[in-house]
Design a protein around this motif. Structure first.
Motif: not given
Length: 74
Positions: A62-74
């Motif tokens: 899980v990565r937090s960002g300006p548009e909210g949390p998203t799933l990102t590759p490890r």
């Protein structure tokens, strides 16, 4: 597919629960946060919709960002 993901501060996912919608109702096992884990609702990339949750835990964080949390590759 949308899921609830419990994760550690470093983004490592420790649990996933699918959110199922039936008309106007949302049916889900709701994961609860604790002192060591946050819980967010995120979208799973479409190409992984049919994969086992164990594979999602292994492949994503899980990565937090300006548009909210998203799933990102490890």
């Amino acid at each position: 597919m949308r899921v609830h993901a419990a994760y550690q501060k470093d983004g490592r996912i420790v649990a996933i629960a699918e959110i199922v919608e039936d008309g106007d109702e949302r049916l889900a096992v709701r994961l609860l946060p604790d002192d060591e884990h946050e819980v967010v609702e995120v979208e799973v990339p479409r190409e992984f919709d049919d994969k086992p949750f164990a594979e999602l835990v292994e492949r994503f964080r899980v990565r937090s960002g300006p548009e909210g949390p998203t799933l990102t590759p490890r």
